[in-house]
Design a protein around this motif. Structure first.
Motif, mmCIF file in Angstrom:
data_model
loop_
_atom_site.group_PDB
_atom_site.id
_atom_site.type_symbol
_atom_site.label_atom_id
_atom_site.label_comp_id
_atom_site.label_asym_id
_atom_site.label_seq_id
_atom_site.Cartn_x
_atom_site.Cartn_y
_atom_site.Cartn_z
ATOM 1 N N GLU A 268 0.984 -1.444 0.081
ATOM 2 C CA GLU A 268 0.232 -0.157 0.029
ATOM 3 C C GLU A 268 0.952 1.147 0.029
ATOM 4 N N ARG A 269 0.351 2.219 -0.956
ATOM 5 C CA ARG A 269 1.002 3.584 -0.644
ATOM 6 C C ARG A 269 0.089 4.661 -0.515
ATOM 7 N N LEU A 270 0.337 5.697 -0.179
ATOM 8 C CA LEU A 270 -0.486 6.659 0.191
ATOM 9 C C LEU A 270 -1.552 6.995 -1.046
ATOM 10 N N LEU A 271 -1.034 7.553 -2.157
ATOM 11 C CA LEU A 271 -1.745 7.665 -3.193
ATOM 12 C C LEU A 271 -1.587 6.728 -4.383
ATOM 13 N N GLN A 272 -2.428 5.891 -4.669
ATOM 14 C CA GLN A 272 -2.491 4.727 -5.683
ATOM 15 C C GLN A 272 -3.809 4.878 -6.364
ATOM 16 N N HIS A 273 -3.635 4.515 -7.969
ATOM 17 C CA HIS A 273 -4.679 4.646 -8.634
ATOM 18 C C HIS A 273 -5.105 3.392 -9.486
ATOM 19 N N PHE A 274 -6.114 3.304 -10.058
ATOM 20 C CA PHE A 274 -6.448 2.428 -11.038
ATOM 21 C C PHE A 274 -7.377 2.918 -12.117
ATOM 22 N N ALA A 275 -7.689 2.663 -13.270
ATOM 23 C CA ALA A 275 -8.668 3.080 -14.147
ATOM 24 C C ALA A 275 -9.786 2.138 -14.974
ATOM 25 N N ILE A 276 -10.840 2.619 -15.014
ATOM 26 C CA ILE A 276 -11.874 1.632 -15.463
ATOM 27 C C ILE A 276 -11.535 1.891 -17.025
ATOM 28 N N ASP A 277 -11.804 0.794 -18.137
ATOM 29 C CA ASP A 277 -11.570 0.695 -19.356
ATOM 30 C C ASP A 277 -12.942 0.836 -19.977
ATOM 31 N N TYR B 276 -7.436 4.078 -5.099
ATOM 32 C CA TYR B 276 -7.951 2.965 -4.320
ATOM 33 C C TYR B 276 -6.916 3.109 -2.918
ATOM 34 N N HIS B 277 -7.409 2.390 -1.681
ATOM 35 C CA HIS B 277 -6.588 2.281 -0.702
ATOM 36 C C HIS B 277 -6.565 0.915 -0.249
ATOM 37 N N GLY B 278 -5.648 0.355 0.465
ATOM 38 C CA GLY B 278 -5.279 -0.825 0.913
ATOM 39 C C GLY B 278 -4.054 -1.819 -0.373
ATOM 40 N N GLU B 279 -3.656 -2.674 -0.062
ATOM 41 C CA GLU B 279 -2.695 -3.294 -0.821
ATOM 42 C C GLU B 279 -3.444 -3.909 -2.099
ATOM 43 N N ALA C 266 -10.312 -3.029 -15.986
ATOM 44 C CA ALA C 266 -9.703 -2.012 -15.442
ATOM 45 C C ALA C 266 -8.133 -2.452 -15.226
ATOM 46 N N CYS C 267 -7.286 -1.242 -15.079
ATOM 47 C CA CYS C 267 -5.833 -1.613 -14.935
ATOM 48 C C CYS C 267 -5.324 -0.747 -13.734
ATOM 49 N N LEU C 268 -4.349 -1.404 -13.037
ATOM 50 C CA LEU C 268 -3.681 -0.415 -11.915
ATOM 51 C C LEU C 268 -2.730 0.425 -12.727
ATOM 52 N N HIS C 269 -2.419 1.496 -11.996
ATOM 53 C CA HIS C 269 -1.705 2.527 -12.580
ATOM 54 C C HIS C 269 -0.320 2.658 -11.757
ATOM 55 N N GLN C 270 0.704 3.223 -12.187
ATOM 56 C CA GLN C 270 1.736 3.295 -12.004
ATOM 57 C C GLN C 270 1.841 4.745 -10.977
ATOM 58 N N ASP C 271 1.218 5.797 -11.482
ATOM 59 C CA ASP C 271 0.722 6.898 -10.757
ATOM 60 C C ASP C 271 -0.456 7.360 -11.315
ATOM 61 N N ALA C 272 -1.029 8.625 -10.874
ATOM 62 C CA ALA C 272 -2.379 8.895 -11.378
ATOM 63 C C ALA C 272 -2.388 8.833 -12.939
ATOM 64 N N ASP C 273 -1.286 9.402 -13.651
ATOM 65 C CA ASP C 273 -1.392 9.416 -15.253
ATOM 66 C C ASP C 273 -0.832 8.355 -15.922
ATOM 67 N N THR D 167 -1.402 13.850 1.591
ATOM 68 C CA THR D 167 -2.827 13.789 1.829
ATOM 69 C C THR D 167 -3.198 12.399 1.498
ATOM 70 N N TYR D 168 -4.492 11.988 1.976
ATOM 71 C CA TYR D 168 -5.211 10.635 1.743
ATOM 72 C C TYR D 168 -5.855 10.769 0.443
ATOM 73 N N PHE D 169 -6.224 12.055 0.055
ATOM 74 C CA PHE D 169 -7.154 12.035 -1.133
ATOM 75 C C PHE D 169 -5.878 12.634 -2.282
ATOM 76 N N ASP D 170 -6.294 12.544 -3.451
ATOM 77 C CA ASP D 170 -5.442 13.014 -4.668
ATOM 78 C C ASP D 170 -6.282 14.451 -4.744
ATOM 79 N N SER D 171 -5.423 15.544 -4.611
ATOM 80 C CA SER D 171 -6.011 16.670 -4.930
ATOM 81 C C SER D 171 -6.618 17.042 -6.391
ATOM 82 N N LYS D 172 -5.983 16.284 -7.296
ATOM 83 C CA LYS D 172 -6.504 16.413 -8.731
ATOM 84 C C LYS D 172 -7.934 15.536 -9.040
#
Ligand SMILES: [Zn+2]
Length: 510
Positions: free
Chosen positions: A15-24, A40-43, A56-63, A126-131
């Motif tokens: 788990e990292r503080l900010l981590q993302h995934f995207a729906i296809d 998403y949160h958790g591992e 959907a795919c996991l992301h390296q970072d938001a983008d 922050t626990y939220f991504d401000s973007k």
């Protein structure tokens, strides 16, 4: 597992503080919800596809997308098996309730523990991504799951709409009474009522702020007769962390007893003075213990240059849901976020016009798919213009109330929202049956609707098409009813609102 889900586990993402995934959204099953990356949160598990398809795919970072799937689907036997790489339910709860590891610590740069400390650190994390603040991410993730369930079901499934009637947005009016009482409280209630609105006022009973003591039984009865709610604004006196639980529990026991002793009713919804909070959700459990069923303490106050940059959904939601404790048990109290505190606008020195613009833009986004019940805080002393530092709170509520009145947006008290939610969530849709070829060329969906009491605003949605057929006649207790159709998050539904507490619904598809 490999057989059923068509994936093989190849590793774990810590788990990292900010981590993302995207729906296809290019996959028809996944269409309809936000396609920007979501947190998403958790591992998460790292899967290799072995026959499954990624939704959907996991992301390296938001983008930056990765090649690892976040959600997969695999046809198996007569059905489909969907796997999430992370625990969706846990992720939703963490996003809504904040980081448990930050409980009872300071993080929002303002002294005193409050829910915002579960979302920020003074150093800037922050626990939220401000973007992603403008997206109700926890709600969108749940809608993604709901869409999958509906699309993969073997028959068209009925569901309940989130909000009253077919409203996409509701505004809940609340105000923390502070040292005010009786005649100082009345102006904001009367003003709101002049636009057809109702208001929840939270009275104190602490030291010199004796709103409960000093409000007469007659004054309070008149407010309630006009449809407003009177609740409590508890204050523990300041202790944080060690000792705070006992102090707050004692203070909550006392103020609810004071309210009941004077006005003969309980505190059904609540906001605390200085947003007093303890533990992860211990404060909510205390409130529930004394009969309160809705908490308004998740309070949007992000230190910033301007609220224009940090408006939105800091805990990912515009919809109330019950709190979950650290053991995963549901508490008998709803979490409803306060998105629009008057002092957050005023303290950051924006104009009344800019405040109205933020609010009406969020209304518009809610109508376009981010369905929300928004809560404001209009403090009676600020409304009464007693602070020179706040010239806007006497002004913007009038513009917003007029907008809601003209646009047909319900202006509710907290208690009205609570009553609606309790009725909605106790409603049962049972004996759901799908009869193919019920008569030549027709398929028939039938089910029983059972609400705790008759209301005019519990709305049912059913898919308006199913495997190439269209909904034809829909009857409620044998009488044909008019239905309106509407696309919600990529699925077209027919909607109708039964007015009796019980009904049998029959829908023919041809
Ligand atoms: Zn207060």
């Amino acid at each position: 597992m490999a057989d059923l889900f068509g994936v093989r586990t190849v590793g774990t993402r810590p788990e990292r503080l900010l981590q993302h995934f995207a729906i296809d959204g290019s996959v028809p099953l996944a269409k309809g919800v936000v396609e920007q990356s979501l947190q998403y949160h958790g591992e998460a598990s790292e899967y290799a596809l072995e026959g499954a398809t990624a939704l959907a795919c996991l992301h390296q970072d938001a983008d930056t997308p990765s090649s690892e799937p976040a959600v997969t689907i695999h046809r198996y036997g007569k059905g489909s098996a969907v796997a999430f790489a992370f625990d969706l339910a846990k992720s939703v709860v963490l996003m809504r309730q904040g980081n448990p590891q930050w409980q009872n610590t300071e993080g929002d740069t303002k002294s005193g523990y409050r829910p915002m400390d579960l979302f920020m650190r003074s150093e800037g994390e922050t626990y939220f991504d401000s973007k992603r603040l403008t997206i109700p991410q926890a709600d969108e993730k749940q809608r993604f799951l709901a869409n999958l369930i509906l699309r993969l079901a073997e028959k068209p499934l009925p569901r309940m709409w989130y909000l009253p009637a077919m409203h996409k947005v509701v505004m809940v009016n609340t105000g923390d009474g502070e040292a005010n009482y009786g005649p100082e409280i009345a102006p904001v209630l009367d003003a709101c009522a002049s636009y057809g609105g109702r208001f929840s006022v939270y009275l104190m009973n602490w030291d010199k702020a004796r709103g409960i003591d000093r409000t007469s039984v007659e004054e309070e009865a008149a407010w309630r007769a006009a449809g407003h709610e009177v609740g409590v604004h508890v204050y523990g006196g300041g202790p944080d962390g060690e000792g705070a639980y006992d102090t707050l529990r004692e203070a909550y026991a006392k103020i609810t007893a004071d309210l009941k002793g004077k006005f003969a009713h309980g505190a059904r919804t609540v906001r605390n003075h200085t947003i007093d909070w303890t533990g992860w959700v211990d404060m909510a459990a205390i409130e529930a213990e004394f009969g309160t069923r809705m908490d308004m303490n998740y309070y949007h106050y992000i230190p910033c240059e301007s609220p224009i940059d940090t408006r939105g959904y800091f805990n990912g939601t515009g919809l109330p849901q019950r709190f979950i404790d650290a053991r995963g048990q549901m508490l008998p109290i709803y979490q409803t976020t306060t998105q629009w505190p008057d002092e957050w606008f005023a303290d950051h020195k924006i104009t009344a016009e800019q405040t109205v613009e933020i609010i009406t833009n969020m209304f518009q986004a809610a109508r376009n798919g981010f369905y929300s019940a928004f809560v404001n805080n209009i403090h009676p002393p600020r409304y009464n213009a007693i602070y020179a530092k706040d010239p806007i709170t006497p002004v913007w509520p009038h513009t917003v109330w007029a907008y809601c009145r003209d646009q047909g947006i319900p202006l509710w008290s907290g208690e009205m929202l609570l009553d609606f939610l309790e009725a909605r969530n106790r409603t049962r849709l049972e004996n759901i049956a799908w009869q193919t070829d019920s008569e030549p060329g027709a398929h028939r969906l039938s089910f029983d609707f059972q609400a705790p009491s008759a209301r005019e605003d519990l709305t049912i949605l059913i898919p308006s098409g199913w495997s190439g057929r269209r909904l034809g006649v829909l009857t409620v207790d044998g009488k044909a009813v008019e239905v309106a159709t509407e696309v919600i998050k990529g699925i077209e539904y027919a909607r109708f609102t039964p007015t009796a507490a019980r009904a049998q619904v029959v829908a023919d598809y041809r």
